[in-house]
Scaffold this motif. Structure first.
Motif, mmCIF file in Angstrom:
data_model
loop_
_atom_site.group_PDB
_atom_site.id
_atom_site.type_symbol
_atom_site.label_atom_id
_atom_site.label_comp_id
_atom_site.label_asym_id
_atom_site.label_seq_id
_atom_site.Cartn_x
_atom_site.Cartn_y
_atom_site.Cartn_z
ATOM 1 N N GLN A 196 0.923 -1.167 -0.053
ATOM 2 C CA GLN A 196 -0.031 0.257 0.196
ATOM 3 C C GLN A 196 0.860 1.184 0.028
ATOM 4 O O GLN A 196 0.451 2.099 -0.821
ATOM 5 N N LEU A 200 -0.019 0.987 -3.994
ATOM 6 C CA LEU A 200 -1.297 1.257 -3.775
ATOM 7 C C LEU A 200 -1.615 2.798 -3.477
ATOM 8 O O LEU A 200 -2.675 3.269 -4.289
ATOM 9 N N PRO A 268 -1.638 -8.187 -2.655
ATOM 10 C CA PRO A 268 -1.898 -7.124 -1.890
ATOM 11 C C PRO A 268 -2.113 -7.275 -0.245
ATOM 12 O O PRO A 268 -1.823 -6.354 0.622
ATOM 13 N N CYS A 287 5.136 -3.848 -9.295
ATOM 14 C CA CYS A 287 3.719 -3.263 -9.279
ATOM 15 C C CYS A 287 3.825 -1.735 -9.915
ATOM 16 O O CYS A 287 3.040 -1.353 -10.817
ATOM 17 N N SER A 407 -6.400 -3.123 -8.754
ATOM 18 C CA SER A 407 -5.903 -1.794 -7.934
ATOM 19 C C SER A 407 -7.053 -0.820 -7.923
ATOM 20 O O SER A 407 -7.434 -0.276 -6.823
ATOM 21 N N CYS A 411 -9.197 0.211 -4.409
ATOM 22 C CA CYS A 411 -9.343 1.594 -4.212
ATOM 23 C C CYS A 411 -10.777 2.007 -4.331
ATOM 24 O O CYS A 411 -10.919 3.183 -3.786
#
Length: 420
Positions: A196, A200, A268, A287, A407, A411
């Protein structure tokens, strides 16, 4: 097997260190700064801009006349960094600070990008509502805003504040990150911390700000009469409206070569045993590289035909850099009992002579920020600085699309806020 994975990742680390040492020699032989023109009058956001590569990048941008927003997690460290940046810029021509703080060396701030390697969450940041700076409107400005990439609601709040400020954006440097925390940590949003913080959070931030830029640009293009007069309907103020193309930089790493996204649904969360902190870091950097390449494909497709001056996304590998992040990583490698003896070696010998300086790394970042879009867009810029090779896994558009869709789902991005 765990031992084969560990051996492979350690070998990868040695390979990166050897390449980095060669680059350190080149840095010493070519100490002259690049020109990196075209930055004067522009506005940049640098996540984790209070320390390390982020700080050096912010300093280099200010020196070239680019206003900088330090997107940081810790207000105190951010304010201290901004004060130092403003003082340095003032000594070489002057800068101002925003948000009601002192100008010409006053206190405003930025935050550290994650601190020592063994420590928790990353730094990030957002823009403060910008005040007009009547004393020196032509000078580059430094401001601070709070952003925690490990909290998705903080990323959204940052984007909303930027939108409300009405300011245009020319450069987004997704720099903040953490490296190999000693334990598997899950964020409040439910994701593995490195995934994250390094990836992310930046994915969400970049999409929100790029879509704001695209809408701002479209609105600006529909108002030629207002642009010509500068008055009809009122002005949004200094720095508002659409500017030139937007460049988005995602800081990646050579360690992306060790990334394994074969079980993308697990990446994740890193639930699959045995958990390996370095493997999780490699995954986050792979990523990041895939996202940069995929975003650039989308931006290039939306650009006017034959227009080289387009929005672009670029992946950047600044190398192993002598920062708290890297030093913390290497210092934790020896057994704890030996660290009182090994720490001075890493502090005074290994890190200064085997790792790149933050200033040299910033030159790589600035190359990616200023080179023509057709030269660096969707590419992987290495330490030299130049476009360089990456792993075959980073060049798989199907994996990139799957990661992009996943992703966006993680989100909970609306279609209108997703670059597509």
């Amino acid at each position: 097997m765990k031992w084969t994975t560990d051996l492979y990742l350690k070998g990868l680390g040695v390979l990166e260190l050897v390449e980095n040492a060669q680059q350190v020699v080149e840095d010493w032989l070519h100490r002259k700064r690049g020109q990196h023109g075209g930055l004067a009058g522009k506005t940049a956001i640098v996540t984790g801009g209070n320390a390390g590569v982020g700080y050096a990048t912010a300093e280099a941008l200010l020196a070239r006349g680019c206003s900088v927003v330090l997107a940081v997690r810790d207000r105190g460290r951010g304010d201290a960094a901004a004060a130092r940046l403003a003082a340095t810029a003032a000594g070489s021509g002057g800068s101002q600070q925003l948000g009601g703080r002192q100008r010409k060396g006053g206190s405003s701030g930025g935050q550290q990008a994650g601190g020592a390697a063994a420590q928790g969450s990353t730094a990030g940041g957002g823009p403060q509502q910008a005040e007009a700076a009547p004393e020196q409107p032509e000078a580059a400005q430094v401001a601070v805003e709070i952003l925690d990439l490990a909290i998705l609601s903080s990323v959204r709040a940052f984007a909303e504040r930027w939108k409300a400020s009405g300011r245009s954006l020319d450069l987004l440097v997704c720099n903040a990150g953490i490296m190999v925390p000693p334990e598997r940590t899950i964020t409040a949003d439910g994701f593995e911390l490195q995934f994250q913080s390094n990836y992310l959070g930046h994915f969400l931030l970049a999409n929100l700000l790029v879509r704001q830029h695209q809408r701002q640009h479209a609105q600006h293009a529909q108002q030629p009469a207002q642009r010509a007069s500068g008055a009809a309907g009122g002005s949004q103020g200094s720095g508002s409206g659409s500017s030139g193309p937007l460049r988005v930089l995602f800081l990646s790493s050579m360690t992306h070569i060790g990334g394994d996204l074969s079980d993308l649904t697990d990446v994740p969360y890193c639930r699959r045993p045995p958990w390996n902190t370095f493997a999780a870091y490699c995954n986050s950097k792979l990523c990041t590289l895939l996202a940069a390449k995929h975003m650039d494909r989308l931006l290039a497709r939306a650009a006017p035909s034959g227009d080289g001056k387009r929005d672009a996304a670029v992946a950047v590998h600044p190398g192993l850099v002598n920062t708290a992040l890297a030093a913390g990583y290497f210092k934790q490698m020896p057994p704890k009992l030996l660290r009182p003896l090994t720490d001075p070696f890493f502090t005074h010998v290994f890190c200064p002579y085997m790792l790149r300086s933050p200033e040299a790394a910033a030159e790589t970042v600035l190359y990616a920020a200023t080179a023509p879009a057709d030269e660096v867009g969707g590419r992987y810029c290495g330490t030299a600085p130049r476009v360089t090779r990456h792993s075959a896994a980073a060049d798989d558009p199907q994996v990139a699309q799957r990661l992009w869709d996943l992703s966006a789902h993680l989100c909970q991005l609306d279609a209108d806020d997703l670059v597509s």
